[in-house]
Design an enzyme around this catalytic site. Structure first.
Site, mmCIF file in Angstrom:
data_model
loop_
_atom_site.group_PDB
_atom_site.id
_atom_site.type_symbol
_atom_site.label_atom_id
_atom_site.label_comp_id
_atom_site.label_asym_id
_atom_site.label_seq_id
_atom_site.Cartn_x
_atom_site.Cartn_y
_atom_site.Cartn_z
ATOM 1 N N GLY A 31 0.757 -1.151 -0.085
ATOM 2 C CA GLY A 31 0.065 -0.138 -0.004
ATOM 3 C C GLY A 31 1.041 1.256 0.140
ATOM 4 C CB THR A 33 1.322 5.656 3.570
ATOM 5 O OG1 THR A 33 -0.077 4.779 3.681
ATOM 6 C CG2 THR A 33 0.917 7.219 2.922
ATOM 7 C CG ASN A 168 -0.137 8.127 -4.584
ATOM 8 O OD1 ASN A 168 0.570 7.936 -6.030
ATOM 9 N ND2 ASN A 168 0.666 7.561 -3.780
ATOM 10 N NE ARG A 170 -3.225 4.877 -7.527
ATOM 11 C CZ ARG A 170 -2.116 5.478 -7.555
ATOM 12 N NH1 ARG A 170 -2.154 6.884 -7.926
ATOM 13 N NH2 ARG A 170 -0.889 5.254 -7.122
ATOM 14 C CB ALA A 257 6.909 0.899 -4.597
ATOM 15 C CG ASP A 260 4.795 4.209 -2.879
ATOM 16 O OD1 ASP A 260 4.092 5.425 -2.788
ATOM 17 O OD2 ASP A 260 4.388 3.091 -3.321
HETATM 18 P P1 ADP Z 1 5.314 7.669 -9.157
HETATM 19 O O1 ADP Z 1 5.602 6.430 -8.961
HETATM 20 O O2 ADP Z 1 4.756 8.524 -7.879
HETATM 21 O O3 ADP Z 1 4.485 7.930 -10.481
HETATM 22 P P2 ADP Z 1 7.605 8.749 -10.568
HETATM 23 O O4 ADP Z 1 7.109 7.428 -11.779
HETATM 24 O O5 ADP Z 1 7.885 10.111 -10.847
HETATM 25 O O6 ADP Z 1 6.775 8.479 -9.250
HETATM 26 O O7 ADP Z 1 9.025 7.831 -9.980
HETATM 27 C C1 ADP Z 1 9.579 8.572 -8.944
HETATM 28 C C2 ADP Z 1 11.075 8.694 -8.939
HETATM 29 O O8 ADP Z 1 11.604 7.621 -9.134
HETATM 30 C C3 ADP Z 1 11.451 9.919 -9.984
HETATM 31 O O9 ADP Z 1 11.347 11.051 -9.429
HETATM 32 C C4 ADP Z 1 12.795 9.095 -10.170
HETATM 33 O O10 ADP Z 1 13.730 9.736 -9.083
HETATM 34 C C5 ADP Z 1 12.558 7.830 -9.963
HETATM 35 N N1 ADP Z 1 12.376 7.211 -11.590
HETATM 36 C C6 ADP Z 1 11.005 6.422 -11.736
HETATM 37 N N2 ADP Z 1 11.218 5.753 -12.894
HETATM 38 C C7 ADP Z 1 12.432 6.275 -13.404
HETATM 39 C C8 ADP Z 1 13.152 5.809 -14.470
HETATM 40 N N3 ADP Z 1 12.542 5.184 -15.578
HETATM 41 N N4 ADP Z 1 14.439 6.388 -14.663
HETATM 42 C C9 ADP Z 1 15.063 6.968 -13.603
HETATM 43 N N5 ADP Z 1 14.633 7.298 -12.546
HETATM 44 C C10 ADP Z 1 13.153 6.893 -12.509
#
Ligand code: ADP
Length: 301
Positions: A31, A33, A168, A170, A257, A260
């Site tokens: 989950g 958080t 987040n 949804r 995650a 997260d």
């Molecule tokens: P969420 O899962 O909340 O949508 P993001 O996809 O923006 O968040 O991912 C959170 C963080 O993880 C990003 O700010 C980055 O630091 C890292 N991250 C996520 N996907 C990638 C990726 N493909 N390459 C590099 N860093 C990533």
């Protein structure tokens, strides 16, 4: 490092089923958080991390409490509902590798969190230095419980407590978009450490790009935190708006995650006195490890 720093992560923790071949399935506990709570303990084991939720009195709830204890997450703020159970979600992956999610959470025990006959949020928050909430944590609450939590945050912050918030979004957890916008704005307005994802903010508020998201959040008083932007890397929400030049992910297996774990790395660094830039680096470094493995709470050691 402040060894007594206490963090409360608030929301819903569920049973996760990962459908495998044939009739087999893997069973986990996860989950948004809760994932952050687990990664906070990994990133800084000396922090006191508590999970705040309502579970049932069934054996799956017992399993969740065991998972908390095994991860070193405090359970003192977990209450048990007499006849509700935890939410459940299942992940199925098709032949092309595309994942789909199904949820059974609409009458979960966590939905009763901060109801009038439950624990007073002001009491729960009082013993903590920082509280982490997400858009999911507030979406699952009744309107009255959300108001009670929002009011409790006033006193908590007046006493020096910090609110970290990740919007987040949804859509199916909200009655309609108008309510989601109004309530999320209300929580942004009392946030000390903002940890939004650009995609969620654009979907919820209709901004055209990063700079519109940042300008809107600033107009609501946000002055600290990081905007997560997937592979584009995070941007500091502090005064200078520094974009972190990020190392690319070498191996993306599963982005579950990512946000997260970023939050956990960021908050662990903040709780231990690091700057926002250092906090972004540690959030990003943790997220990179997490997206290199399958699952929400992965073994990163
Ligand atoms: P969420 O899962 O909340 O949508 P993001 O996809 O923006 O968040 O991912 C959170 C963080 O993880 C990003 O700010 C980055 O630091 C890292 N991250 C996520 N996907 C990638 C990726 N493909 N390459 C590099 N860093 C990533």
């Amino acid at each position: 490092m402040d060894r007594n720093f206490r963090i409360a992560c608030v929301g819903e923790v569920m049973i996760e089923l990962i459908a495998g071949d044939g009739n087999a399935a893997e069973l986990n506990v996860a989950g948004d958080t809760y994932n952050a709570a687990a990664y906070l303990k990994r990133a800084a084991p000396e922090l006191h991390v508590e999970y705040v939720t309502v579970l049932g009195r069934d054996r799956f709830s017992d399993r969740i409490v065991r998972d908390m204890k095994a991860r070193g997450i405090g359970t003192a703020a977990v209450t048990r509902h007499p006849n509700r159970m935890p939410g459940l979600y299942a992940i199925e992956t098709d032949a092309a590798g595309e994942r789909s999610f199904a949820y059974w959470r609409s009458s979960s025990a966590a939905r009763t969190l901060f109801d009038a006959d439950g624990r007073d949020p002001a009491d729960v928050l009082a013993s903590h230095d920082l509280v982490l909430l997400s858009g999911i944590s507030i979406a699952i609450l009744s309107g009255a419980a959300r108001d009670r939590l929002r009011n409790a945050l006033e006193g908590f912050r007046a006493n020096g407590g910090l609110l970290a918030f990740d919007s987040n979004f949804r859509p199916h957890l909200w009655k309609d978009l108008r309510l989601a916008r109004a309530e999320t704005e209300r929580f942004w307005q009392c946030t000390d450490i903002a940890l939004p994802s650009v995609d969620d903010e654009m979907a919820l508020f209709g901004d055209a790009d990063d700079s519109e998201v940042i300008a809107r959040l600033r107009s609501w008083g946000v002055s600290r935190g990081a905007l997560k932007r997937g592979d584009a890397g995070p941007v500091d929400l502090g005064a200078d708006g520094h974009a972190l030049p990020v190392p690319m992910a070498e191996h993306v297996v599963d982005t579950t995650a990512a946000g997260d774990s970023f939050n956990a790395g960021y908050l662990a660094a903040t709780a231990t006195g690091r700057s926002s830039i250092k906090a972004m680096e540690s959030g990003h470094a943790l997220a990179l490890k997490v997206i290199g493995r399958r699952g929400a709470i992965v073994d990163i050691d």
